[in-house]
Enzyme design. Structure first.
Site, PDB file in Angstrom:
ATOM      1  N   ARG A   1       0.846  -1.184   0.000  1.00 19.07           N
ATOM      2  CA  ARG A   1       0.000   0.000   0.000  1.00 19.07           C
ATOM      3  C   ARG A   1       0.883   1.236   0.000  1.00 19.07           C
ATOM      4  O   ARG A   1       1.696   1.406   0.911  1.00 19.07           O
ATOM      5  CB  ARG A   1      -0.885  -0.036   1.254  1.00 19.07           C
ATOM      6  CG  ARG A   1      -2.119   0.797   1.151  1.00 19.07           C
ATOM      7  CD  ARG A   1      -2.990   0.587   2.357  1.00 19.07           C
ATOM      8  NE  ARG A   1      -2.416   1.160   3.566  1.00 19.07           N
ATOM      9  CZ  ARG A   1      -3.123   1.433   4.646  1.00 19.07           C
ATOM     10  NH1 ARG A   1      -4.408   1.160   4.689  1.00 19.07           N
ATOM     11  NH2 ARG A   1      -2.544   1.949   5.700  1.00 19.07           N
TER      12      ARG A   1
ATOM     13  N   THR B   1      -0.679   7.585  -0.788  1.00 17.43           N
ATOM     14  CA  THR B   1      -2.017   7.556  -1.385  1.00 17.43           C
ATOM     15  C   THR B   1      -2.911   6.469  -0.775  1.00 17.43           C
ATOM     16  O   THR B   1      -4.120   6.479  -0.974  1.00 17.43           O
ATOM     17  CB  THR B   1      -1.932   7.270  -2.895  1.00 17.43           C
ATOM     18  OG1 THR B   1      -1.380   5.958  -3.072  1.00 17.43           O
ATOM     19  CG2 THR B   1      -1.057   8.283  -3.596  1.00 17.43           C
TER      20      THR B   1
ATOM     21  N   ASP C   1       1.095  -2.867  12.118  1.00 15.46           N
ATOM     22  CA  ASP C   1       1.328  -3.328  10.743  1.00 15.46           C
ATOM     23  C   ASP C   1       1.711  -4.808  10.809  1.00 15.46           C
ATOM     24  O   ASP C   1       2.777  -5.172  11.311  1.00 15.46           O
ATOM     25  CB  ASP C   1       2.468  -2.505  10.115  1.00 15.46           C
ATOM     26  CG  ASP C   1       2.712  -2.878   8.661  1.00 15.46           C
ATOM     27  OD1 ASP C   1       2.791  -1.977   7.821  1.00 15.46           O
ATOM     28  OD2 ASP C   1       2.839  -4.092   8.371  1.00 15.46           O
TER      29      ASP C   1
ATOM     30  N   ASP D   1       5.141  -5.851   9.201  1.00 23.05           N
ATOM     31  CA  ASP D   1       6.302  -5.431   9.998  1.00 23.05           C
ATOM     32  C   ASP D   1       6.416  -6.238  11.289  1.00 23.05           C
ATOM     33  O   ASP D   1       7.514  -6.617  11.699  1.00 23.05           O
ATOM     34  CB  ASP D   1       6.200  -3.938  10.325  1.00 23.05           C
ATOM     35  CG  ASP D   1       6.605  -3.072   9.141  1.00 23.05           C
ATOM     36  OD1 ASP D   1       7.348  -3.564   8.264  1.00 23.05           O
ATOM     37  OD2 ASP D   1       6.179  -1.906   9.086  1.00 23.05           O
TER      38      ASP D   1
END
Ligand code: PRP
Length: 214
Positions: A107, A111, A203, A206
């Site tokens: 991603r 944006t 995340d 991660d």
């Protein structure tokens, strides 16, 4: 336009609730995080495979012959790199005959739009059932992109397995892919300004791969 045929199943189960809480915990370290992802993926897969087609097949036990069944569909697992990788192995354990077709999406941080950087989907001969594996459904952009790729491949039955979802992502899928079945462990409260799921778990990529840069 929303379609009332959209199916979103939140798997409610004490084991899911227990492991999901550990997954959310900011102190959970990558090794445990990965094993929690695997456990939750298996629990989601159990629910998501309830309608797989089987064919009758007799089996000879040590005592006699009796009626039995075998899976009667080609099943494709599509883990979304990176974070979905960890979800594939426990599901292969449940469905050893499943095919694994990788898709790489990230991603864009500015944006929040998905960018495809790897696709192993073949040009033809689609599987009967495609299970997209991604721990997080945030805006829904990545899931829509993955499901669209499976649709272009010609997969008739589309399923998405995500550990947590934001209401915004669920709504996006209802609009864009009303025919897809979606299985989640929880639908959280909202997305924040950075399009992260709140309360969420951070995340997943991660945290799985120990690449959180403080
Ligand atoms: C995360 C997650 C999904 C996507 C969800 O991946 O694993 O793929 O974001 O967001 P969306 O619903 O708004 O599209 P990320 O981009 O962090 O990549 P990574 O797995 O490589 O960390």
């Amino acid at each position: 336009m929303t379609n009332p045929m959209s199916i979103v199943t939140t798997v409610e189960h004490p084991l899911v609730a227990h492991h999901l809480t550990r997954l959310r915990d900011r102190t959970t370290q990558p090794a445990e995080f990965r094993s929690l992802v695997r456990r939750l993926a298996a629990l989601l897969a159990y629910e998501a495979t309830k309608d797989l087609r089987v064919k009758e097949q007799s089996v000879q036990t040590p005592l006699t012959t009796t009626a039995g069944h075998r899976l009667d569909q080609r099943i494709g697992l599509v883990p979304i790199l990176r974070a979905g990788l960890e979800m594939a192995d426990p599901i292969i354990d449940l469905i050893p005959g499943a095919e694994v077709w990788h898709l790489g999406l990230y991603r864009d941080e500015e944006t929040a739009q998905p960018v495809e950087y790897y696709s192993k989907l073949p040009p033809g001969y689609p599987v009967d059932v495609g299970l997209v594996l991604d721990p997080m459904l945030a805006t829904g952009g990545s899931a829509v992109s993955a499901l669209a790729a499976l649709q272009r491949w010609g997969v008739p039955s589309l399923k998405l397995l995500s550990l947590i979802a934001a209401p915004e992502g669920v709504q996006e899928l209802k609009v864009q892919f009303p025919e897809a079945q979606v299985y989640v462990c929880a639908v959280d409260e909202c997305l924040n300004d950075q399009k992260f799921i709140v309360p969420g778990l951070g995340d997943a990529g991660d945290r799985s791969f120990n690449t959180v840069l403080e």
